[in-house]
Scaffold this active site. Structure first.
Site, PDB file in Angstrom:
ATOM      1  N   GLU A  75       0.855  -1.186   0.000  1.00 12.80           N
ATOM      2  CA  GLU A  75       0.000   0.000   0.000  1.00 12.80           C
ATOM      3  C   GLU A  75       0.889   1.233   0.000  1.00 12.80           C
ATOM      4  OE1 GLU A  75      -0.639  -2.418   2.482  1.00 12.80           O
ATOM      5  OE2 GLU A  75      -2.032  -3.355   1.060  1.00 12.80           O
ATOM      6  N   TYR A  87       7.223   2.451  -7.964  1.00  9.92           N
ATOM      7  CA  TYR A  87       6.705   1.075  -8.010  1.00  9.92           C
ATOM      8  C   TYR A  87       6.268   0.698  -9.431  1.00  9.92           C
ATOM      9  CZ  TYR A  87       6.811   1.002  -2.916  1.00  9.92           C
ATOM     10  OH  TYR A  87       7.224   1.041  -1.608  1.00  9.92           O
TER      11      TYR A  87
HETATM   12  C1  LIG Z   1      10.159   5.670  -3.125  1.00  5.03           C
HETATM   13  C2  LIG Z   1      11.630   5.457  -2.754  1.00  5.03           C
HETATM   14  C3  LIG Z   1      11.743   4.230  -1.853  1.00  5.03           C
HETATM   15  C4  LIG Z   1      12.429   5.208  -4.065  1.00  5.03           C
HETATM   16  O1  LIG Z   1      13.778   4.865  -3.724  1.00  5.03           O
HETATM   17  P1  LIG Z   1      15.027   5.318  -4.631  1.00  5.03           P
HETATM   18  O2  LIG Z   1      16.229   4.617  -4.153  1.00  5.03           O
HETATM   19  O3  LIG Z   1      15.083   6.805  -4.690  1.00  5.03           O
HETATM   20  O4  LIG Z   1      14.583   4.766  -6.065  1.00  5.03           O
HETATM   21  P2  LIG Z   1      15.541   4.257  -7.254  1.00  5.03           P
HETATM   22  O5  LIG Z   1      16.712   5.165  -7.392  1.00  5.03           O
HETATM   23  O6  LIG Z   1      15.842   2.798  -7.054  1.00  5.03           O
HETATM   24  O7  LIG Z   1      14.534   4.475  -8.479  1.00  5.03           O
HETATM   25  C5  LIG Z   1      14.346   3.526  -9.534  1.00  5.03           C
HETATM   26  C6  LIG Z   1      13.463   4.190 -10.581  1.00  5.03           C
HETATM   27  O8  LIG Z   1      12.161   4.479 -10.026  1.00  5.03           O
HETATM   28  C7  LIG Z   1      11.686   5.741 -10.537  1.00  5.03           C
HETATM   29  N1  LIG Z   1      11.563   6.721  -9.450  1.00  5.03           N
HETATM   30  C8  LIG Z   1      12.119   6.657  -8.204  1.00  5.03           C
HETATM   31  N2  LIG Z   1      11.737   7.726  -7.467  1.00  5.03           N
HETATM   32  C9  LIG Z   1      10.948   8.468  -8.256  1.00  5.03           C
HETATM   33  C10 LIG Z   1      10.277   9.712  -8.057  1.00  5.03           C
HETATM   34  N3  LIG Z   1      10.309  10.386  -6.890  1.00  5.03           N
HETATM   35  N4  LIG Z   1       9.557  10.224  -9.099  1.00  5.03           N
HETATM   36  C11 LIG Z   1       9.494   9.568 -10.286  1.00  5.03           C
HETATM   37  N5  LIG Z   1      10.112   8.384 -10.524  1.00  5.03           N
HETATM   38  C12 LIG Z   1      10.828   7.848  -9.523  1.00  5.03           C
HETATM   39  C13 LIG Z   1      12.710   6.200 -11.554  1.00  5.03           C
HETATM   40  O9  LIG Z   1      12.332   5.684 -12.825  1.00  5.03           O
HETATM   41  C14 LIG Z   1      13.978   5.536 -11.058  1.00  5.03           C
HETATM   42  O10 LIG Z   1      14.924   5.352 -12.070  1.00  5.03           O
HETATM   43  P3  LIG Z   1      15.858   6.608 -12.541  1.00  5.03           P
HETATM   44  O11 LIG Z   1      16.351   7.298 -11.309  1.00  5.03           O
HETATM   45  O12 LIG Z   1      16.945   5.917 -13.329  1.00  5.03           O
HETATM   46  O13 LIG Z   1      14.964   7.464 -13.377  1.00  5.03           O
HETATM   47  C15 LIG Z   1      12.233   6.722  -2.066  1.00  5.03           C
HETATM   48  O14 LIG Z   1      11.941   7.854  -2.845  1.00  5.03           O
HETATM   49  C16 LIG Z   1      11.706   6.967  -0.660  1.00  5.03           C
HETATM   50  O15 LIG Z   1      12.236   6.413   0.308  1.00  5.03           O
HETATM   51  N6  LIG Z   1      10.670   7.798  -0.530  1.00  5.03           N
HETATM   52  C17 LIG Z   1      10.131   8.140   0.795  1.00  5.03           C
HETATM   53  C18 LIG Z   1       9.493   6.949   1.476  1.00  5.03           C
HETATM   54  C19 LIG Z   1       8.451   6.329   0.623  1.00  5.03           C
HETATM   55  O16 LIG Z   1       7.680   7.024  -0.062  1.00  5.03           O
HETATM   56  N7  LIG Z   1       8.397   4.990   0.661  1.00  5.03           N
HETATM   57  C20 LIG Z   1       7.413   4.224  -0.038  1.00  5.03           C
HETATM   58  C21 LIG Z   1       6.220   4.178   0.798  1.00  5.03           C
HETATM   59  S1  LIG Z   1       5.148   2.854   0.305  1.00  5.03           S
END
Ligand SMILES: CC(C)(COP(=O)(O)OP(=O)(O)OC[C@H]1O[C@@H](n2cnc3c(N)ncnc32)[C@H](O)[C@@H]1OP(=O)(O)O)[C@@H](O)C(=O)NCCC(=O)NCCS
Length: 129
Positions: A75, A87
């Protein structure tokens, strides 16, 4: 505490990603008989958009596949568009909207992924991590 209980639980993986002796990310996946549930995933601000979230989630998905589990659900807050895009990029699809899921106030979107497609792709292309 929820995290401490998860660490003790036999059906839960608690994964910590480290970089330069710092915690870069954190994830918790719960494994059932037929499906898995991502309880938590967070990457520390300085390490975002560097592939940490992808690595953590793919590692946990690989554990599910090894255990014969091919379905993952999670979720995410309806307002958290960045996480939803993340995701989706990793192959998850929105399944249902859940009004009031967080403290009876904020809506969630349940998303899911069919890992049998992933393992098929990997058999063709080889593992991606
Ligand atoms: C969501 C989260 C876990 C993503 O982790 P991350 O390590 O930054 O993600 P990655 O670098 O592995 O991203 C892989 C791909 O996903 C997509 N992506 C990741 N974050 C994104 C964003 N904020 N907006 C759009 N696309 C995104 C991109 O396509 C990315 O590839 P690219 O950087 O080469 O374009 C991180 O932003 C986070 O911790 N957010 C706050 C907590 C949260 O929202 N957790 C999920 C709750 S369910």
């Amino acid at each position: 505490m929820r995290v401490a209980a998860s660490i003790r639980a036999p059906d839960v993986n608690v994964l910590v990603g480290c970089a330069r002796e710092e915690i870069a990310g954190f994830a918790i996946m719960r494994y059932g008989e037929d499906d898995a549930h991502l309880d938590l995933l967070a990457v520390a601000l300085p390490y975002r958009r560097a592939g940490v979230g992808r690595k953590l989630l793919e590692w946990l998905e690989q554990c599910a596949v090894v255990a014969g589990i091919f379905s993952v659900a999670l979720e995410v807050r309806a307002a958290n568009e960045g996480a939803q895009l993340f995701y989706q990029r990793l192959g998850y699809r929105p399944l249902v909207q859940l009004p009031g899921y967080y403290q009876g106030v904020e809506a969630a979107i349940r998303m899911g992924r069919d890992l049998s497609r992933r393992s098929l792709e990997e058999r063709i292309q080889g593992p991606q991590f």
